[in-house]
Write an enzyme that holds these catalytic residues in place. Structure first.
Site, short mmCIF file in Angstrom:
data_model
loop_
_atom_site.label_atom_id
_atom_site.label_comp_id
_atom_site.label_asym_id
_atom_site.label_seq_id
_atom_site.Cartn_x
_atom_site.Cartn_y
_atom_site.Cartn_z
N HIS A 1 73.82 75.98 -42.21
CA HIS A 1 73.24 76.27 -40.90
C HIS A 1 72.40 75.10 -40.37
CE1 HIS A 1 70.36 78.94 -38.36
NE2 HIS A 1 71.35 78.51 -37.64
N ASN B 1 65.99 82.02 -38.15
CA ASN B 1 66.19 82.97 -37.04
C ASN B 1 65.56 84.34 -37.29
OD1 ASN B 1 67.47 81.33 -35.14
ND2 ASN B 1 69.36 81.41 -36.34
N GLU C 1 69.84 74.84 -43.29
CA GLU C 1 69.69 75.98 -44.21
C GLU C 1 70.97 76.12 -45.03
OE1 GLU C 1 67.34 79.87 -43.01
OE2 GLU C 1 68.34 79.08 -41.25
N SER D 1 74.44 81.69 -37.24
CA SER D 1 72.99 81.82 -37.13
C SER D 1 72.48 83.07 -37.81
CB SER D 1 72.60 81.94 -35.66
OG SER D 1 72.93 80.80 -34.96
C1 LIG Z 1 69.55 79.31 -33.02
C2 LIG Z 1 69.74 78.77 -34.37
O1 LIG Z 1 70.63 79.27 -35.12
C3 LIG Z 1 68.85 77.76 -35.00
C4 LIG Z 1 68.24 76.75 -34.09
O2 LIG Z 1 68.78 75.70 -33.87
S1 LIG Z 1 66.80 77.18 -33.39
C5 LIG Z 1 66.40 75.84 -32.34
C6 LIG Z 1 65.75 74.75 -33.13
N1 LIG Z 1 65.41 73.68 -32.22
C7 LIG Z 1 64.22 73.58 -31.64
O3 LIG Z 1 63.32 74.38 -31.89
C8 LIG Z 1 64.08 72.45 -30.67
C9 LIG Z 1 62.74 72.46 -29.98
N2 LIG Z 1 62.67 71.32 -29.06
C10 LIG Z 1 62.40 70.06 -29.49
O4 LIG Z 1 62.18 69.80 -30.67
C11 LIG Z 1 62.38 68.99 -28.42
O5 LIG Z 1 62.15 69.59 -27.18
C12 LIG Z 1 63.71 68.14 -28.38
C13 LIG Z 1 63.83 67.34 -29.67
C14 LIG Z 1 64.94 69.00 -28.19
C15 LIG Z 1 63.65 67.20 -27.18
O6 LIG Z 1 62.47 66.47 -27.26
P1 LIG Z 1 61.80 65.79 -25.99
O7 LIG Z 1 60.67 64.99 -26.49
O8 LIG Z 1 61.55 66.80 -24.95
O9 LIG Z 1 62.94 64.95 -25.35
P2 LIG Z 1 63.38 63.48 -25.59
O10 LIG Z 1 62.23 62.54 -25.56
O11 LIG Z 1 64.48 63.29 -24.62
O12 LIG Z 1 63.99 63.53 -27.05
C16 LIG Z 1 63.24 63.36 -28.26
C17 LIG Z 1 64.10 62.59 -29.23
O13 LIG Z 1 65.29 63.33 -29.52
C18 LIG Z 1 66.45 62.57 -29.16
N3 LIG Z 1 67.45 63.53 -28.69
C19 LIG Z 1 67.25 64.63 -27.93
N4 LIG Z 1 68.39 65.32 -27.83
C20 LIG Z 1 69.33 64.63 -28.53
C21 LIG Z 1 70.70 64.85 -28.81
N5 LIG Z 1 71.34 65.93 -28.37
N6 LIG Z 1 71.36 63.92 -29.56
C22 LIG Z 1 70.73 62.83 -30.03
N7 LIG Z 1 69.42 62.60 -29.82
C23 LIG Z 1 68.75 63.48 -29.07
C24 LIG Z 1 65.97 61.61 -28.13
O14 LIG Z 1 66.78 60.47 -28.09
C25 LIG Z 1 64.57 61.28 -28.63
O15 LIG Z 1 64.65 60.34 -29.70
P3 LIG Z 1 63.42 59.37 -30.07
O16 LIG Z 1 62.21 60.23 -30.27
O17 LIG Z 1 63.89 58.73 -31.31
O18 LIG Z 1 63.26 58.43 -28.93
N1 LIG Z 2 73.00 77.29 -30.11
C1 LIG Z 2 72.20 77.07 -31.14
O1 LIG Z 2 71.04 76.65 -30.96
C2 LIG Z 2 72.70 77.27 -32.53
C3 LIG Z 2 73.89 77.93 -32.75
N2 LIG Z 2 74.31 78.10 -34.05
C4 LIG Z 2 75.58 78.78 -34.32
O2 LIG Z 2 76.63 77.84 -34.14
C5 LIG Z 2 77.80 78.53 -33.66
C6 LIG Z 2 78.24 77.88 -32.36
O3 LIG Z 2 77.19 77.99 -31.42
P1 LIG Z 2 77.11 77.05 -30.14
O4 LIG Z 2 77.70 75.73 -30.45
O5 LIG Z 2 75.74 77.15 -29.63
O6 LIG Z 2 78.07 77.85 -29.14
P2 LIG Z 2 78.91 77.29 -27.90
O7 LIG Z 2 79.16 78.47 -27.04
O8 LIG Z 2 78.23 76.08 -27.34
O9 LIG Z 2 80.26 76.78 -28.59
C7 LIG Z 2 81.16 77.61 -29.24
C8 LIG Z 2 82.50 76.92 -29.15
O10 LIG Z 2 83.43 77.64 -29.97
C9 LIG Z 2 84.61 77.73 -29.24
N3 LIG Z 2 85.46 78.80 -29.76
C10 LIG Z 2 85.45 80.13 -29.45
N4 LIG Z 2 86.42 80.74 -30.16
C11 LIG Z 2 87.05 79.79 -30.91
C12 LIG Z 2 88.15 79.80 -31.80
N5 LIG Z 2 88.81 80.93 -32.07
N6 LIG Z 2 88.56 78.64 -32.36
C13 LIG Z 2 87.90 77.49 -32.08
N7 LIG Z 2 86.86 77.41 -31.24
C14 LIG Z 2 86.43 78.56 -30.66
C15 LIG Z 2 84.15 77.96 -27.81
O11 LIG Z 2 85.20 77.72 -26.91
P3 LIG Z 2 85.12 78.42 -25.43
O12 LIG Z 2 83.91 77.85 -24.79
O13 LIG Z 2 86.41 77.98 -24.82
O14 LIG Z 2 85.00 79.90 -25.68
C16 LIG Z 2 83.05 76.92 -27.73
O15 LIG Z 2 83.56 75.63 -27.41
C17 LIG Z 2 77.42 80.00 -33.55
O16 LIG Z 2 77.77 80.64 -34.74
C18 LIG Z 2 75.90 79.94 -33.38
O17 LIG Z 2 75.25 81.10 -33.79
C19 LIG Z 2 73.62 77.61 -35.13
C20 LIG Z 2 72.47 76.91 -34.93
C21 LIG Z 2 71.88 76.73 -33.62
#
Ligand SMILES: CC(=O)CC(=O)SCCNC(=O)CCNC(=O)[C@H](O)C(C)(C)COP(=O)(O)OP(=O)(O)OC[C@H]1O[C@@H](n2cnc3c(N)ncnc32)[C@H](O)[C@@H]1OP(=O)(O)O
Ligand SMILES: NC(=O)C1=CN([C@@H]2O[C@H](COP(=O)(O)OP(=O)(O)OC[C@H]3O[C@@H](n4cnc5c(N)ncnc54)[C@H](OP(=O)(O)O)[C@@H]3O)[C@@H](O)[C@H]2O)C=CC1
Length: 291
Positions: free
Chosen positions: A140, A190, A152, A119
């Site tokens: 990403h 992010n 990304e 991330s």
């Molecule tokens: C941290 C990082 O590095 C980067 C990041 O990822 S940042 C985070 C980016 N993500 C976001 O910002 C998510 C924001 N949230 C959302 O967009 C919505 O809340 C959400 C899509 C997660 C859920 O939406 P919702 O309307 O509350 O729930 P829900 O109606 O159950 O789901 C919407 C759709 O997604 C699907 N869905 C939800 N989660 C799912 C999953 N894990 N797998 C498959 N489908 C899924 C549902 O089936 C539904 O599909 P349809 O519209 O086709 O029927």
């Molecule tokens: N969460 C998010 O919304 C997003 C996350 N990311 C990125 O994706 C990556 C994973 O995040 P996320 O899936 O949320 O994290 P989780 O904590 O859900 O999953 C991480 C997984 O990696 C496993 N792990 C730790 N060390 C090792 C290793 N040495 N070898 C193999 N597996 C290992 C962990 O095992 P254990 O639990 O046993 O420690 C766990 O199952 C991070 O780099 C995060 O920044 C990117 C986009 C969105």
């Protein structure tokens, strides 16, 4: 080189989502993690999410069965040496990621492309710990992977054009859309999203609002699908804190200082949905705010 097989490291929320979308797109997937429990849990989540897509008529039952049959799991990282593309999606900690690359690299085929779903961490620095910085990229995905359209693509300083083009084609085959970001801390999404989430935690810390009022203000006031604290719980508070630390260290600007309250939640092990407690408590029927 055409990519047909993909190795995914980490079966957490991102790794299982990535395995899910690659298998649906027809790639052979080999998923690894450090414990059998994590692999089993990852596979269960994939099954549940595929079932949900079947019930919403997004995919057929045959598509689901074919996708599941394409996913194999292993506890042996070196097994991923047979694959054409590796996507590392382990915990957001640089030492974890570099240790994985160092263990994996001796087993890789010469042409295998190596990517990280990080991330925030420097792609150039991760690439420099491998034998193939020209074949290394940031790849990403967004959470939840089966739903979110964006991927990304981040080039490190040494990434070659052939690698970038190959990954662009992969994004197209997955039916997703690529955005290209330069390799600076936390890239595009992010860099913008996480300071907003951190500011929401400061808003809570300073008593400007409580968890419910902050989330409902942002949902109803700015049409975000989730409030910032609900989204932080969804992402994982450990991941949010790790990203803020990369921004703070990498850009050396106090505006990225992680909120002490975010640190406190992580210290408590209240990491959000994945531990059933964060800004909300998920142990009951409906989430209850913890402040
Ligand atoms: C941290 C990082 O590095 C980067 C990041 O990822 S940042 C985070 C980016 N993500 C976001 O910002 C998510 C924001 N949230 C959302 O967009 C919505 O809340 C959400 C899509 C997660 C859920 O939406 P919702 O309307 O509350 O729930 P829900 O109606 O159950 O789901 C919407 C759709 O997604 C699907 N869905 C939800 N989660 C799912 C999953 N894990 N797998 C498959 N489908 C899924 C549902 O089936 C539904 O599909 P349809 O519209 O086709 O029927
Ligand atoms: N969460 C998010 O919304 C997003 C996350 N990311 C990125 O994706 C990556 C994973 O995040 P996320 O899936 O949320 O994290 P989780 O904590 O859900 O999953 C991480 C997984 O990696 C496993 N792990 C730790 N060390 C090792 C290793 N040495 N070898 C193999 N597996 C290992 C962990 O095992 P254990 O639990 O046993 O420690 C766990 O199952 C991070 O780099 C995060 O920044 C990117 C986009 C969105």
């Amino acid at each position: 080189m055409e990519i047909e097989t993909v190795g995914v490291v980490g079966a957490g929320q991102m790794g299982n989502g990535i395995a899910h979308v690659f298998a649906l797109a027809g790639y052979g997937v080999l998923l690894t993690d450090i414990s059998q429990e994590s692999l089993d849990r990852g596979r269960q989540v994939i099954e549940r999410n595929l079932d949900r897509q079947v019930s919403r008529e997004k995919i057929s039952a045959e598509d689901r069965d074919a996708a599941l049959a394409r996913i194999r799991t292993t506890l042996t990282l070196s097994d991923l040496g047979q694959t054409d593309l590796v996507i590392e999606a382990a915990t957001e900690r640089e030492t974890v990621k570099t240790a994985i690359f160092e263990d994996l690299v001796p087993h890789l085929k010469p042409n295998t492309i190596l990517t990280s779903n990080t991330s925030s961490i420097s792609i150039t620095r991760l690439a420099s710990r491998t034998d193939r910085p020209e074949k290394f990229m940031g790849f990403h995905f967004m959470n939840p992977v089966p739903v979110m359209q964006l991927v990304e693509l981040i080039r490190g300083i040494a990434t070659d054009q052939e690698t970038f083009d190959a990954m662009h084609r992969v994004v197209e085959r997955l039916g997703k859309t690529a955005a290209t970001a330069e390799d600076f801390p936390a890239f595009i999404v992010n860099r913008i999203l996480m300071p907003m989430i951190n500011e929401a935690v400061y808003t809570l810390y300073e008593g400007v609002g409580n968890v419910s009022s902050i989330d409902s203000a942002m949902k109803l006031g700015t049409n975000h699908p989730m409030g910032p604290l609900e989204l932080a719980d969804f992402i994982g508070l450990d991941t949010c804190l790790a990203i803020m630390n990369v921004l703070h260290d990498g850009l050396a600007d106090t505006k990225y200082r992680p909120c002490p309250l975010l640190t406190k939640y992580v210290e408590a092990g209240w990491l959000g949905r994945k531990t059933k407690r964060g800004f909300y408590d998920y142990r009951g029927e409906t989430p209850v705010p913890t402040r």
